[in-house]
Design a protein around this motif. Structure first.
Motif, PDB file in Angstrom:
ATOM      1  N   PHE A 123       0.859  -1.184   0.000  1.00 31.59           N
ATOM      2  CA  PHE A 123       0.000   0.000   0.000  1.00 31.59           C
ATOM      3  C   PHE A 123       0.896   1.234   0.000  1.00 31.59           C
ATOM      4  N   SER A 124       0.361   2.348  -0.458  1.00 35.66           N
ATOM      5  CA  SER A 124       1.173   3.557  -0.629  1.00 35.66           C
ATOM      6  C   SER A 124       0.324   4.789  -0.367  1.00 35.66           C
ATOM      7  N   MET A 125       1.005   5.867   0.051  1.00 32.66           N
ATOM      8  CA  MET A 125       0.301   7.131   0.246  1.00 32.66           C
ATOM      9  C   MET A 125       1.198   8.303  -0.137  1.00 32.66           C
ATOM     10  N   LEU A 126       0.555   9.416  -0.488  1.00 27.73           N
ATOM     11  CA  LEU A 126       1.255  10.647  -0.862  1.00 27.73           C
ATOM     12  C   LEU A 126       0.602  11.809  -0.132  1.00 27.73           C
ATOM     13  N   PHE A 127       1.437  12.614   0.540  1.00 25.62           N
ATOM     14  CA  PHE A 127       0.960  13.803   1.243  1.00 25.62           C
ATOM     15  C   PHE A 127       1.067  14.996   0.286  1.00 25.62           C
ATOM     16  N   PRO A 128      -0.043  15.671  -0.015  1.00 26.77           N
ATOM     17  CA  PRO A 128      -0.004  16.763  -1.001  1.00 26.77           C
ATOM     18  C   PRO A 128       0.714  17.997  -0.460  1.00 26.77           C
ATOM     19  N   SER A 129       0.993  18.933  -1.343  1.00 28.77           N
ATOM     20  CA  SER A 129       1.755  20.128  -0.971  1.00 28.77           C
ATOM     21  C   SER A 129       1.031  20.984   0.057  1.00 28.77           C
ATOM     22  N   ASP A 130      -0.304  20.888   0.134  1.00 31.24           N
ATOM     23  CA  ASP A 130      -1.052  21.683   1.110  1.00 31.24           C
ATOM     24  C   ASP A 130      -1.289  20.932   2.422  1.00 31.24           C
ATOM     25  N   TRP A 131      -0.571  19.825   2.632  1.00 36.11           N
ATOM     26  CA  TRP A 131      -0.702  19.074   3.883  1.00 36.11           C
ATOM     27  C   TRP A 131      -0.286  19.965   5.051  1.00 36.11           C
ATOM     28  N   GLN A 132      -1.130  20.052   6.072  1.00 35.25           N
ATOM     29  CA  GLN A 132      -0.839  20.865   7.251  1.00 35.25           C
ATOM     30  C   GLN A 132      -0.188  19.992   8.317  1.00 35.25           C
ATOM     31  N   GLU A 200       7.845  14.150   3.567  1.00 34.21           N
ATOM     32  CA  GLU A 200       8.051  15.076   2.462  1.00 34.21           C
ATOM     33  C   GLU A 200       6.771  15.088   1.634  1.00 34.21           C
ATOM     34  N   THR A 201       6.305  16.255   1.267  1.00 34.68           N
ATOM     35  CA  THR A 201       5.096  16.330   0.454  1.00 34.68           C
ATOM     36  C   THR A 201       5.420  16.008  -1.003  1.00 34.68           C
ATOM     37  N   ASN A 202       4.373  15.636  -1.739  1.00 37.52           N
ATOM     38  CA  ASN A 202       4.488  15.287  -3.162  1.00 37.52           C
ATOM     39  C   ASN A 202       5.513  14.181  -3.395  1.00 37.52           C
ATOM     40  N   LYS A 203       5.492  13.202  -2.523  1.00 37.91           N
ATOM     41  CA  LYS A 203       6.362  12.038  -2.656  1.00 37.91           C
ATOM     42  C   LYS A 203       5.575  10.807  -2.234  1.00 37.91           C
ATOM     43  N   TRP A 204       5.690   9.745  -3.006  1.00 32.15           N
ATOM     44  CA  TRP A 204       5.019   8.502  -2.640  1.00 32.15           C
ATOM     45  C   TRP A 204       5.797   7.783  -1.545  1.00 32.15           C
ATOM     46  N   TYR A 205       5.071   7.330  -0.537  1.00 30.64           N
ATOM     47  CA  TYR A 205       5.611   6.450   0.495  1.00 30.64           C
ATOM     48  C   TYR A 205       4.996   5.077   0.265  1.00 30.64           C
ATOM     49  N   CYS A 206       5.834   4.138  -0.138  1.00 29.07           N
ATOM     50  CA  CYS A 206       5.365   2.825  -0.568  1.00 29.07           C
ATOM     51  C   CYS A 206       5.778   1.766   0.455  1.00 29.07           C
ATOM     52  N   PHE A 207       4.801   1.057   0.973  1.00 29.27           N
ATOM     53  CA  PHE A 207       5.033   0.059   2.008  1.00 29.27           C
ATOM     54  C   PHE A 207       4.766  -1.339   1.468  1.00 29.27           C
ATOM     55  N   VAL A 208       5.646  -2.250   1.827  1.00 26.51           N
ATOM     56  CA  VAL A 208       5.430  -3.676   1.610  1.00 26.51           C
ATOM     57  C   VAL A 208       5.548  -4.349   2.971  1.00 26.51           C
ATOM     58  N   VAL A 209       4.586  -5.192   3.294  1.00 25.94           N
ATOM     59  CA  VAL A 209       4.564  -5.869   4.592  1.00 25.94           C
ATOM     60  C   VAL A 209       4.454  -7.371   4.370  1.00 25.94           C
ATOM     61  N   ARG A 210       5.330  -8.115   5.022  1.00 26.95           N
ATOM     62  CA  ARG A 210       5.174  -9.562   5.110  1.00 26.95           C
ATOM     63  C   ARG A 210       4.856  -9.892   6.559  1.00 26.95           C
ATOM     64  N   ALA A 211       3.647 -10.346   6.803  1.00 22.63           N
ATOM     65  CA  ALA A 211       3.214 -10.659   8.160  1.00 22.63           C
ATOM     66  C   ALA A 211       2.953 -12.151   8.292  1.00 22.63           C
ATOM     67  N   ASP A 212       3.650 -12.782   9.215  1.00 19.91           N
ATOM     68  CA  ASP A 212       3.304 -14.134   9.646  1.00 19.91           C
ATOM     69  C   ASP A 212       2.532 -13.938  10.949  1.00 19.91           C
ATOM     70  N   TRP A 213       1.218 -13.758  10.813  1.00 20.71           N
ATOM     71  CA  TRP A 213       0.388 -13.343  11.934  1.00 20.71           C
ATOM     72  C   TRP A 213       0.332 -14.416  13.022  1.00 20.71           C
ATOM     73  N   SER A 214       0.461 -13.966  14.272  1.00 22.46           N
ATOM     74  CA  SER A 214       0.327 -14.877  15.407  1.00 22.46           C
ATOM     75  C   SER A 214       0.109 -14.074  16.685  1.00 22.46           C
ATOM     76  N   PHE A 215      -0.733 -14.602  17.573  1.00 23.91           N
ATOM     77  CA  PHE A 215      -0.882 -14.020  18.906  1.00 23.91           C
ATOM     78  C   PHE A 215      -0.211 -14.903  19.957  1.00 23.91           C
ATOM     79  N   LYS A 216       0.456 -15.962  19.520  1.00 25.35           N
ATOM     80  CA  LYS A 216       1.047 -16.921  20.443  1.00 25.35           C
ATOM     81  C   LYS A 216       2.508 -16.574  20.714  1.00 25.35           C
TER      82      LYS A 216
END
Length: 301
Positions: A123-132, A200-216
């Motif tokens: 998943f990825s997100m970009l903060f625009p130039s008018d981000w406060q 930084e505004t006007n830049k994509w932040y791209c995340f990759v996650v590998r989760a081996d989910w466990s509550f144990k």
């Protein structure tokens, strides 16, 4: 606000299991062509998954649930950096009615719930130039947990706070039923904050996650990459909760409590998920950043 269907964990895992284990699960994740609802709704989850896997035109509610005060707060727009891809534009105003106790415009995958085991996410997100920039937190992505009773924070959250982009991690090995001598509570939930970088505004932040989910205890692993750099890693350690339906991803804007700025706007890419056979390169190639690592200001190791 669109509500997602109440499904049993067994049903979600059993339906379309071949796609769930694929390197890229297009039945449960990926791009859409419009934020409109499908004019031909299907009754059963299995029908939706089969259609999603091969559809050449996909509607928002084929894959996603929208949490917002109004459907007009979400739009599909051209990439603000000029690529040919379409992305989501999320908007929230301080005058909007609260939704589930907060100001939000976010999308979550309808059918991608994992209780235990390996799942890949991009998943990825970009903060625009008018981000406060403001010290009050804005959650821009989550690996959330489905619970019946106890209210707990998500196992993974990406949070903008001031100029910092943080990764917040939460988990608990105790029972979530609220009964017994030592049930899980917000107070005894493990918390960890990782400062991933400066925004930084006007830049994509791209995340990759590998989760081996466990509550144990002693079981589970978690790797989180941001713009090609490994931002966090844990092994042989629990990283989630004894969840009801499972853990599921969402992106967009969520401001807990009273909104401290007049408005917020955020761009996000679609959410992609994959099975245990996927790889970092497979998932990263789907993001606006691609597989090449990009410098990020003040990344803290």
């Amino acid at each position: 606000m669109q509500a997602f269907a109440k499904l049993s964990a067994a049903a979600i895992l059993a339906i379309g299991c071949n796609s769930a284990f694929a390197q890229l699960d297009l039945a449960r994740s990926g791009s859409v062509d419009t934020v409109s609802s499908n004019p031909n709704p299907l009754m059963y989850v299995s029908q939706n998954l089969a259609r999603n896997a091969t559809a050449t035109y996909r509607y928002l509610d084929d894959l996603y649930s929208l949490g917002s005060s109004s459907p007009t707060r979400l739009a599909l727009v051209p990439d603000p950096l000029g690529s040919s891809r379409k992305v989501f534009s999320h908007t929230v105003y301080s005058t909007d009615p609260l939704v589930s106790g907060g100001s939000r415009t976010e999308v979550s995958l309808k059918y991608d719930y994992v209780i235990e085991g390996v799942r890949w996410y991009a998943f990825s997100m970009l903060f625009p130039s008018d981000w406060q920039f403001h010290a009050s937190p804005t959650v821009v992505a989550q690996m959330n947990t489905s619970q019946k009773t106890t209210s707990v924070p998500p196992p993974v959250a990406v949070v903008a706070s001031g100029q910092d982009l943080n990764i917040e991690l939460h988990s608990n090995y105790r029972n979530m039923s609220g009964t017994g001598t030592d049930p899980a509570t917000r107070a005894n939930t493990a918390d960890l904050l990782v400062r991933a970088g400066k925004i930084e505004t006007n830049k994509w932040y791209c995340f990759v996650v590998r989760a081996d989910w466990s509550f144990k205890p002693g079981i589970g692993s978690l790797q989180i990459w941001m713009n090609g750099n490994l931002a966090y890693e844990s092994v042989n350690a629990y990283n989630a909760y004894d969840t009801w339906l499972g853990n599921y991803p969402k992106v967009g804007l969520y401001l807990p409590g009273v909104m401290q700025v007049p408005s917020r706007r955020l761009y996000t890419d679609f959410i992609y998920t994959g099975g245990a056979s996927s790889t970092y390169d497979t998932m990263a190639a789907l993001t606006p950043c691609g597989t090449a690592a990009a410098p990020t200001a003040n990344v803290i190791r």
